[in-house]
Structures are given as structure tokens and as C-alpha cells.
Motif scaffolding. Structure first.
Motif, PDB file in Angstrom:
ATOM      1  N   TRP A  58       0.726  -1.285   0.083  1.00  0.00           N
ATOM      2  CA  TRP A  58       0.246   0.013   0.072  1.00  0.00           C
ATOM      3  C   TRP A  58       0.905   1.260   0.067  1.00  0.00           C
ATOM      4  O   TRP A  58       1.797   1.253   0.833  1.00  0.00           O
ATOM      5  CB  TRP A  58      -0.937  -0.031   1.338  1.00  0.00           C
ATOM      6  CG  TRP A  58      -1.919   1.044   1.340  1.00  0.00           C
ATOM      7  CD1 TRP A  58      -2.780   1.380   0.425  1.00  0.00           C
ATOM      8  CD2 TRP A  58      -2.443   1.675   2.330  1.00  0.00           C
ATOM      9  NE1 TRP A  58      -3.880   2.444   0.538  1.00  0.00           N
ATOM     10  CE2 TRP A  58      -3.523   2.657   1.855  1.00  0.00           C
ATOM     11  CE3 TRP A  58      -2.091   1.845   3.705  1.00  0.00           C
ATOM     12  CZ2 TRP A  58      -4.229   3.572   2.708  1.00  0.00           C
ATOM     13  CZ3 TRP A  58      -2.436   2.909   4.426  1.00  0.00           C
ATOM     14  CH2 TRP A  58      -3.832   3.581   4.076  1.00  0.00           C
ATOM     15  N   ASP A  59       0.544   1.982  -0.934  1.00  0.00           N
ATOM     16  CA  ASP A  59       1.564   3.354  -1.234  1.00  0.00           C
ATOM     17  C   ASP A  59       1.816   4.027   0.096  1.00  0.00           C
ATOM     18  O   ASP A  59       3.115   4.462   0.468  1.00  0.00           O
ATOM     19  CB  ASP A  59       0.996   4.304  -2.086  1.00  0.00           C
ATOM     20  CG  ASP A  59       2.015   5.472  -2.630  1.00  0.00           C
ATOM     21  OD1 ASP A  59       3.098   5.122  -3.177  1.00  0.00           O
ATOM     22  OD2 ASP A  59       1.526   6.444  -2.583  1.00  0.00           O
ATOM     23  N   PRO A  60       0.942   4.571   1.101  1.00  0.00           N
ATOM     24  CA  PRO A  60       1.473   5.164   2.339  1.00  0.00           C
ATOM     25  C   PRO A  60       2.246   4.533   2.995  1.00  0.00           C
ATOM     26  O   PRO A  60       3.329   5.135   3.723  1.00  0.00           O
ATOM     27  CB  PRO A  60       0.190   5.495   2.799  1.00  0.00           C
ATOM     28  CG  PRO A  60      -1.069   5.599   1.825  1.00  0.00           C
ATOM     29  CD  PRO A  60      -0.480   4.321   0.924  1.00  0.00           C
ATOM     30  N   PHE A  61       2.226   2.940   3.180  1.00  0.00           N
ATOM     31  CA  PHE A  61       3.196   2.390   4.090  1.00  0.00           C
ATOM     32  C   PHE A  61       4.435   2.272   3.257  1.00  0.00           C
ATOM     33  O   PHE A  61       5.611   2.152   4.041  1.00  0.00           O
ATOM     34  CB  PHE A  61       2.851   0.779   4.381  1.00  0.00           C
ATOM     35  CG  PHE A  61       1.478   0.792   5.181  1.00  0.00           C
ATOM     36  CD1 PHE A  61       1.330   1.925   5.956  1.00  0.00           C
ATOM     37  CD2 PHE A  61       0.676  -0.201   5.263  1.00  0.00           C
ATOM     38  CE1 PHE A  61       0.133   1.933   6.964  1.00  0.00           C
ATOM     39  CE2 PHE A  61      -0.215  -0.070   6.211  1.00  0.00           C
ATOM     40  CZ  PHE A  61      -0.368   0.740   7.141  1.00  0.00           C
ATOM     41  N   VAL A  62       4.541   2.228   1.957  1.00  0.00           N
ATOM     42  CA  VAL A  62       5.798   2.004   1.103  1.00  0.00           C
ATOM     43  C   VAL A  62       6.650   3.301   1.159  1.00  0.00           C
ATOM     44  O   VAL A  62       7.981   3.138   1.460  1.00  0.00           O
ATOM     45  CB  VAL A  62       5.464   1.708  -0.091  1.00  0.00           C
ATOM     46  CG1 VAL A  62       6.731   2.001  -1.040  1.00  0.00           C
ATOM     47  CG2 VAL A  62       4.838   0.290  -0.308  1.00  0.00           C
ATOM     48  N   GLN A  63       5.969   4.419   1.387  1.00  0.00           N
ATOM     49  CA  GLN A  63       6.576   5.779   1.654  1.00  0.00           C
ATOM     50  C   GLN A  63       7.373   5.785   3.167  1.00  0.00           C
ATOM     51  O   GLN A  63       8.252   6.910   3.335  1.00  0.00           O
ATOM     52  CB  GLN A  63       5.557   6.753   1.275  1.00  0.00           C
ATOM     53  CG  GLN A  63       4.985   6.985  -0.030  1.00  0.00           C
ATOM     54  CD  GLN A  63       6.322   6.963  -1.340  1.00  0.00           C
ATOM     55  OE1 GLN A  63       6.964   7.731  -1.094  1.00  0.00           O
ATOM     56  NE2 GLN A  63       6.180   6.251  -2.239  1.00  0.00           N
ATOM     57  N   LEU A  64       6.819   5.206   3.702  1.00  0.00           N
ATOM     58  CA  LEU A  64       7.244   5.263   5.479  1.00  0.00           C
ATOM     59  C   LEU A  64       8.782   4.963   5.654  1.00  0.00           C
ATOM     60  O   LEU A  64       9.334   3.835   4.948  1.00  0.00           O
ATOM     61  CB  LEU A  64       6.534   4.458   6.319  1.00  0.00           C
ATOM     62  CG  LEU A  64       4.878   5.083   6.572  1.00  0.00           C
ATOM     63  CD1 LEU A  64       4.328   4.110   7.420  1.00  0.00           C
ATOM     64  CD2 LEU A  64       5.030   6.439   7.075  1.00  0.00           C
ATOM     65  N   GLN A  96       8.334  11.514   7.695  1.00  0.00           N
ATOM     66  CA  GLN A  96       8.045  10.212   8.241  1.00  0.00           C
ATOM     67  C   GLN A  96       9.202   9.228   7.242  1.00  0.00           C
ATOM     68  O   GLN A  96       8.813   7.991   7.296  1.00  0.00           O
ATOM     69  CB  GLN A  96       6.725   9.784   7.990  1.00  0.00           C
ATOM     70  CG  GLN A  96       5.803  10.604   8.734  1.00  0.00           C
ATOM     71  CD  GLN A  96       5.894  10.426  10.037  1.00  0.00           C
ATOM     72  OE1 GLN A  96       5.757   9.311  10.706  1.00  0.00           O
ATOM     73  NE2 GLN A  96       6.107  11.675  10.843  1.00  0.00           N
ATOM     74  N   LYS A  97       9.916   9.768   6.543  1.00  0.00           N
ATOM     75  CA  LYS A  97      10.541   9.173   5.715  1.00  0.00           C
ATOM     76  C   LYS A  97      12.050   8.515   6.143  1.00  0.00           C
ATOM     77  O   LYS A  97      12.553   7.616   5.767  1.00  0.00           O
ATOM     78  CB  LYS A  97      10.987   9.745   4.255  1.00  0.00           C
ATOM     79  CG  LYS A  97       9.701   9.960   3.342  1.00  0.00           C
ATOM     80  CD  LYS A  97      10.070  10.870   2.266  1.00  0.00           C
ATOM     81  CE  LYS A  97       8.702  11.222   1.265  1.00  0.00           C
ATOM     82  NZ  LYS A  97       9.099  11.970   0.246  1.00  0.00           N
ATOM     83  N   ALA A  98      12.521   9.167   7.065  1.00  0.00           N
ATOM     84  CA  ALA A  98      13.897   8.909   7.645  1.00  0.00           C
ATOM     85  C   ALA A  98      13.501   7.975   8.952  1.00  0.00           C
ATOM     86  O   ALA A  98      14.402   7.026   9.006  1.00  0.00           O
ATOM     87  CB  ALA A  98      14.467   9.926   8.314  1.00  0.00           C
ATOM     88  N   VAL A  99      12.335   8.301   9.453  1.00  0.00           N
ATOM     89  CA  VAL A  99      11.724   7.009  10.491  1.00  0.00           C
ATOM     90  C   VAL A  99      10.362   7.329  10.716  1.00  0.00           C
ATOM     91  O   VAL A  99       9.948   8.719  10.610  1.00  0.00           O
ATOM     92  CB  VAL A  99      12.368   7.407  11.767  1.00  0.00           C
ATOM     93  CG1 VAL A  99      12.462   8.882  12.365  1.00  0.00           C
ATOM     94  CG2 VAL A  99      12.190   6.515  13.017  1.00  0.00           C
ATOM     95  N   ALA A 100       9.540   6.403  10.859  1.00  0.00           N
ATOM     96  CA  ALA A 100       7.940   6.351  10.883  1.00  0.00           C
ATOM     97  C   ALA A 100       7.721   6.755  12.341  1.00  0.00           C
ATOM     98  O   ALA A 100       8.330   6.430  13.295  1.00  0.00           O
ATOM     99  CB  ALA A 100       7.844   5.170  10.406  1.00  0.00           C
ATOM    100  N   GLY A 101       6.573   7.586  12.167  1.00  0.00           N
ATOM    101  CA  GLY A 101       5.756   7.547  13.648  1.00  0.00           C
ATOM    102  C   GLY A 101       6.374   8.749  14.718  1.00  0.00           C
ATOM    103  O   GLY A 101       5.758   8.718  15.735  1.00  0.00           O
TER     104      GLY A 101
END
Length: 207
Positions: A58-64, A96-101
Motif C-alpha cells: 500500500w503506497d502510504p506504507f511504502v513511503q514510510l 516520516q521518511k527517515a523514521v516512521a511515527g
């Protein structure tokens, strides 16, 4: 079922069926008659239904970026990600690309704990600083979990109980107050449209 709570969303669990209020956007009723309510004052939450094999793609997860407590969130991986970015380190963390959440509160707290100025270009951090930042990110998130979350505005847990991590924050929301570590008056600015607070002495612009 993927639910993104965004700014004001709350997931509330009830052991039996109850009537939701005017801000209840979704009610899931289980076979036991227990319910899970999605309550969202500003109606910003997003709900997506996916097939199980679609979730990893899923695209939003892939971007994380990597999860902070995963084995893939290493100092080397973080340094590699930051070395490609010349923008302010605070903005990179929020992307959110270097680290999620990592949200606004925890980004401020992690940078303070790592003694890194939020205005520093991400690619200017030394390996030692990146190592401190990686450790600090995990520490502030663990503190958030330990104290049940940060309930400054809307956050409550699934039982509707607010957390107490806001009582332990070092910089976030404390602009103009004295630094707990050195006594210097905390400064503030806006980065990427988000409020940012830091200590000019504990978090100098240069290493």
C-alpha cells in the motif's frame, strides 16, 4: 482495516454496546457485543479497507521510513537517510521518511535529548550526533509509552483515559520558560508550519 487517526481521532473500546455521540464516525461491533468506536471531532481520520496481501504494498506504507523499534532502524540507516537532505533536521524527522511515527512533540523532545538544534541541516549531523539522535528517538517514544501518551489536547487511550507524558516534557510547549538542564530561556520558531521549541545553549547550531 487501516485507520489513520490524524489530529483528533480516538479509538474507544466498550465492553458492550453503547450509543455514540455526534462525533462518532464509525462503530465496529464484535460477536461478543463489545464495540470499537472511532470518534473524531474534526472528521480528519481516514479509514481504508485492504486485502491482507495488499498491506505491505500500500503506497502510504511504502513511503514510510523504518519503525523506530525495528532492527532496520540503525544508526547507519538513519545517517544514510539524513545525508541526502539539506533541509532542517526537524522537518526531515516529521516527513516520516527517515523514521516512521515521529510527530511534532516527540521530534522536539528527541532533538533536545540528542542536543541537536532543530534548524540544523540534516546532512550536517556527525555520526556521533546521528547515534545520539537514534537513541533519543527510541527513548522519548518509550517514555511516551511508559506514561500512557501525551494528552495535551485530544489524545486518550482505548479506555478513554488521558496519558501523563505531558508532565515530563522538556521543551515542547515550554517556549519562554527556563531549560530544566541549564536554566537558559527556551526559544521557539515555526518549521514546516509546526511550532518548534529548543534550548539555544543545550542545542547549539554547530556541533
Amino acid at each position: 482495516l487501516v485507520i489513520h487517526l490524524r489530529m483528533t481521532g480516538q479509538l474507544l473500546y466498550y465492553p458492550e454496546e453503547i450509543e455514540g455521540d455526534c462525533y462518532t464516525r464509525l462503530v465496529l461491533t464484535f460477536e461478543s457485543s463489545a464495540q470499537l468506536h472511532l470518534r473524531d471531532v474534526r472528521a480528519l481520520a481516514r479509514i481504508t479497507l485492504l486485502k491482507a496481501d495488499e498491506v505491505p504494498r500500500w503506497d502510504p506504507f511504502v513511503q514510510l521510513g523504518p519503525e523506530p523499534f525495528s532492527d532496520t532502524f540503525t544508526v547507519e540507516a538513519l545517517q544514510n537517510s539524513l545525508s541526502k537532505r539539506r533541509t532542517a533536521i526537524k522537518n526531515v524527522l516529521l516527513s516520516q521518511k527517515a523514521v516512521a511515527g515521529l510527530g511534532n512533540i516527540y521530534a522536539d523532545e528527541a532533538l533536545f535529548r540528542a542536543q541537536i538544534n532543530p534548524l540544523r541541516p540534516a546532512n550536517s549531523l556527525t555520526l556521533t550526533e546521528v547515534s545520539r539522535l537514534q537513541t533519543a528517538i527510541r527513548q522519548v517514544l518509550m517514555d511516551g509509552i511508559r506514561y500512557g501518551g501525551t494528552s495535551i489536547r485530544d489524545y486518550v487511550n482505548s479506555a478513554g483515559t488521558p496519558g501523563s507524558n505531558q508532565e515530563h516534557l522538556q521543551v515542547y510547549g515550554r517556549k519562554g520558560q527556563k531549560c530544566h538542564c541549564c536554566g537558559t530561556r527556551l526559544e521557539g520558531c515555526r518549521l514546516g508550519g509546526r511550532s518548534t521549541v529548543y534550548c539555544p545553549l543545550c542545542q547549539p547550531m554547530m556541533a
